[in-house]
Design a protein around this motif. Structure first.
Motif, PDB file in Angstrom:
ATOM      1  N   ASN A  31       0.818  -1.214   0.000  1.00 12.45           N
ATOM      2  CA  ASN A  31       0.000   0.000   0.000  1.00 12.45           C
ATOM      3  C   ASN A  31       0.847   1.258   0.000  1.00 12.45           C
ATOM      4  OD1 ASN A  31      -2.124  -1.759   0.291  1.00 12.45           O
ATOM      5  ND2 ASN A  31      -2.442  -1.336   2.459  1.00 12.45           N
ATOM      6  N   PHE A  33       0.256   5.743  -0.082  1.00  9.31           N
ATOM      7  CA  PHE A  33      -0.744   6.785   0.154  1.00  9.31           C
ATOM      8  C   PHE A  33      -0.157   8.168  -0.112  1.00  9.31           C
ATOM      9  CE2 PHE A  33      -3.464   3.930   2.672  1.00  9.31           C
ATOM     10  CZ  PHE A  33      -2.555   2.979   3.076  1.00  9.31           C
ATOM     11  N   TYR A  35      -1.131  12.036   1.189  1.00  9.27           N
ATOM     12  CA  TYR A  35      -1.935  12.919   2.031  1.00  9.27           C
ATOM     13  C   TYR A  35      -1.464  14.351   1.816  1.00  9.27           C
ATOM     14  CZ  TYR A  35      -3.281   8.853   4.924  1.00  9.27           C
ATOM     15  OH  TYR A  35      -3.777   7.651   5.385  1.00  9.27           O
ATOM     16  N   LEU A  43      -4.418  15.722   8.363  1.00 13.22           N
ATOM     17  CA  LEU A  43      -4.066  14.993   7.140  1.00 13.22           C
ATOM     18  C   LEU A  43      -5.331  14.589   6.405  1.00 13.22           C
ATOM     19  CD1 LEU A  43      -1.379  14.649   8.800  1.00 13.22           C
ATOM     20  CD2 LEU A  43      -1.127  12.480   7.604  1.00 13.22           C
ATOM     21  N   LEU A  45      -6.637  12.479   2.983  1.00 11.20           N
ATOM     22  CA  LEU A  45      -6.194  11.495   2.006  1.00 11.20           C
ATOM     23  C   LEU A  45      -6.573  11.934   0.596  1.00 11.20           C
ATOM     24  CD1 LEU A  45      -4.945   8.653   1.611  1.00 11.20           C
ATOM     25  CD2 LEU A  45      -7.263   7.749   1.833  1.00 11.20           C
ATOM     26  N   PHE A  48      -4.822   6.662  -2.774  1.00 11.31           N
ATOM     27  CA  PHE A  48      -3.994   5.581  -2.308  1.00 11.31           C
ATOM     28  C   PHE A  48      -3.993   4.453  -3.326  1.00 11.31           C
ATOM     29  CE2 PHE A  48      -7.178   2.548  -0.666  1.00 11.31           C
ATOM     30  CZ  PHE A  48      -8.296   3.368  -0.574  1.00 11.31           C
ATOM     31  N   TYR A  50      -3.212   0.125  -3.595  1.00 13.98           N
ATOM     32  CA  TYR A  50      -2.941  -1.121  -2.883  1.00 13.98           C
ATOM     33  C   TYR A  50      -2.249  -2.152  -3.766  1.00 13.98           C
ATOM     34  CZ  TYR A  50      -7.509  -2.058  -4.956  1.00 13.98           C
ATOM     35  OH  TYR A  50      -8.567  -2.173  -5.815  1.00 13.98           O
ATOM     36  N   GLU A 101      -1.939  -1.951   9.809  1.00 14.19           N
ATOM     37  CA  GLU A 101      -2.155  -0.654   9.191  1.00 14.19           C
ATOM     38  C   GLU A 101      -1.134   0.390   9.624  1.00 14.19           C
ATOM     39  OE1 GLU A 101      -5.080  -3.178   8.444  1.00 14.19           O
ATOM     40  OE2 GLU A 101      -4.743  -2.524  10.502  1.00 14.19           O
ATOM     41  N   LEU A 103       1.555   2.878   9.311  1.00 13.65           N
ATOM     42  CA  LEU A 103       2.057   3.626   8.169  1.00 13.65           C
ATOM     43  C   LEU A 103       3.475   4.122   8.421  1.00 13.65           C
ATOM     44  CD1 LEU A 103      -1.016   5.868   7.258  1.00 13.65           C
ATOM     45  CD2 LEU A 103      -0.313   3.752   6.185  1.00 13.65           C
TER      46      LEU A 103
ATOM     47  N   GLY B  92      -8.125   3.098  11.270  1.00 15.00           N
ATOM     48  CA  GLY B  92      -8.377   2.381  10.038  1.00 15.00           C
ATOM     49  C   GLY B  92      -8.366   0.891  10.290  1.00 15.00           C
ATOM     50  N   PRO B  93      -8.556   0.052   9.321  1.00 10.01           N
ATOM     51  CA  PRO B  93      -8.749   0.512   7.944  1.00 10.01           C
ATOM     52  C   PRO B  93     -10.205   0.903   7.673  1.00 10.01           C
ATOM     53  CG  PRO B  93      -8.739  -1.862   8.017  1.00 10.01           C
ATOM     54  CD  PRO B  93      -8.510  -1.399   9.423  1.00 10.01           C
ATOM     55  N   ASN B  95     -12.035   1.997   3.821  1.00  9.35           N
ATOM     56  CA  ASN B  95     -12.196   1.285   2.562  1.00  9.35           C
ATOM     57  C   ASN B  95     -10.842   0.868   2.009  1.00  9.35           C
ATOM     58  OD1 ASN B  95     -14.981   1.995   2.630  1.00  9.35           O
ATOM     59  ND2 ASN B  95     -14.412   4.014   1.873  1.00  9.35           N
ATOM     60  N   ASN B  96     -10.688  -0.391   1.724  1.00  6.29           N
ATOM     61  CA  ASN B  96      -9.458  -0.868   1.077  1.00  6.29           C
ATOM     62  C   ASN B  96      -8.184  -0.392   1.751  1.00  6.29           C
ATOM     63  OD1 ASN B  96     -10.649  -2.379  -0.985  1.00  6.29           O
ATOM     64  ND2 ASN B  96     -11.005  -0.542  -2.183  1.00  6.29           N
ATOM     65  N   ASN B  97      -8.148  -0.490   3.055  1.00 10.90           N
ATOM     66  CA  ASN B  97      -6.906  -0.256   3.806  1.00 10.90           C
ATOM     67  C   ASN B  97      -6.504   1.194   3.969  1.00 10.90           C
ATOM     68  OD1 ASN B  97      -6.472  -3.019   4.214  1.00 10.90           O
ATOM     69  ND2 ASN B  97      -5.649  -3.204   2.153  1.00 10.90           N
ATOM     70  N   ASP B  98      -7.341   2.153   3.698  1.00 12.59           N
ATOM     71  CA  ASP B  98      -6.894   3.530   3.920  1.00 12.59           C
ATOM     72  C   ASP B  98      -7.083   3.925   5.388  1.00 12.59           C
ATOM     73  OD1 ASP B  98      -9.608   5.720   3.439  1.00 12.59           O
ATOM     74  OD2 ASP B  98      -9.745   3.541   3.490  1.00 12.59           O
ATOM     75  N   MET B  99      -6.255   4.863   5.790  1.00 15.47           N
ATOM     76  CA  MET B  99      -6.250   5.365   7.167  1.00 15.47           C
ATOM     77  C   MET B  99      -6.762   6.798   7.182  1.00 15.47           C
ATOM     78  SD  MET B  99      -4.720   3.358   9.510  1.00 15.47           S
ATOM     79  CE  MET B  99      -3.898   4.516  10.588  1.00 15.47           C
ATOM     80  N   ARG B 100      -7.432   7.171   8.277  1.00 14.95           N
ATOM     81  CA  ARG B 100      -7.892   8.551   8.443  1.00 14.95           C
ATOM     82  C   ARG B 100      -7.288   9.105   9.718  1.00 14.95           C
ATOM     83  NH1 ARG B 100     -12.201   8.931   4.750  1.00 14.95           N
ATOM     84  NH2 ARG B 100     -11.640   7.377   3.189  1.00 14.95           N
ATOM     85  N   PHE B 101      -7.091  10.428   9.735  1.00 18.00           N
ATOM     86  CA  PHE B 101      -6.404  11.058  10.849  1.00 18.00           C
ATOM     87  C   PHE B 101      -7.226  12.186  11.455  1.00 18.00           C
ATOM     88  CE2 PHE B 101      -2.215   9.181  10.725  1.00 18.00           C
ATOM     89  CZ  PHE B 101      -2.187   8.596   9.470  1.00 18.00           C
TER      90      PHE B 101
END
Lengths: 114, 111
Positions: A31, A33, A35, A43, A45, A48, A50, A101, A103, B92-93, B95-101
């Motif tokens: 993966n 990303f 940001y 942050l 997004l 991204f 995968y 997850e 990062l 997260g995750p 959708n499809n492994n994305d992360m939010r902050f």
């Protein structure tokens, strides 16, 4: 140690220019990303990916596109830079199989669009 | 809109004082991550919490996740100037492994 490298720390561009931000990771992460970070907004997004040649829109994809031709490289493209795209851009990578997850981030690119 | 709310937005403390930063989600969290960012740089992973009631410590930093898995707190004991920076919670995750902050908490430690 995982290394995520962003090609530039500081970049100054003019309105209307096409801008490429490059990101390379050396840990075979699936993966990647992009940001952007703005004061008070945290942050957000942009896009991204995968897998190679796969991409997914994040929260704010408008005005951006991405390219992932090789697993280690994820490029962010500003087709026609605008002043509201002045921001700190952060690239990150992760491996759900190995690190869940968690990062790993690059040092960031501070982009100024004049 | 932010899915993760952090408070306070900024914090100024005297060296040696304790402090707490909070992160709240309206949804049950699968995983909650704390990162630290030095000014103008990328984010560094601090801790990950997954189980309700879980607590982890690293040096003088302790993070907890509540039983409902919707709120986390980061506590720093006897703060040092080296603790200064921006602390962000991530989840997260999605959708499809994305992360939010979250938007981040800017910490200043006065010597």
């Amino acid at each position: 140690d995982v290394k995520v490298t962003q090609s530039s720390r500081y970049l100054v561009k003019r309105t209307g220019e096409k801008v490429f931000l490059e990101c390379v990771q050396d840990m075979d992460h699936e993966n990647m990303f992009w940001y952007r970070q703005d004061p008070g907004l945290g942050l957000r997004l942009i896009y991204f990916s995968y897998d190679v040649k796969m991409k997914e829109k994040g929260d704010i994809p408008e005005g951006y596109s991405v390219s992932r031709e090789k697993k280690e490289r994820f490029s962010l493209i500003l087709e026609s830079a605008s002043t509201n795209q002045t921001s700190m851009y952060l690239c990150a990578s992760s491996s759900p199989m190995r690190d869940r997850e968690k990062l790993f981030f690059g040092s960031g690119t501070q982009l100024s669009v004049l | 809109s932010q899915e993760l709310e952090q408070s306070p937005q900024s914090l100024i403390v005297q060296e040696g004082k304790n402090l707490t930063i909070n992160c709240t989600s309206s949804k049950t969290l699968y995983g909650l991550y704390w990162y630290k960012q030095k000014y103008g740089e990328g984010l560094i992973f601090l801790m990950m919490l997954q189980k309700g009631g879980e607590e982890k410590s690293h040096e003088k930093i302790t993070a907890k996740l509540d039983e409902k898995k919707q709120q986390s707190s980061l506590h720093i004991t006897a703060s040092q100037p080296s603790h200064a920076g921006i602390y962000l919670c991530g989840a997260g995750p999605y959708n499809n492994n994305d992360m939010r902050f979250g938007a981040g908490t800017r910490l200043t430690v006065k010597p």
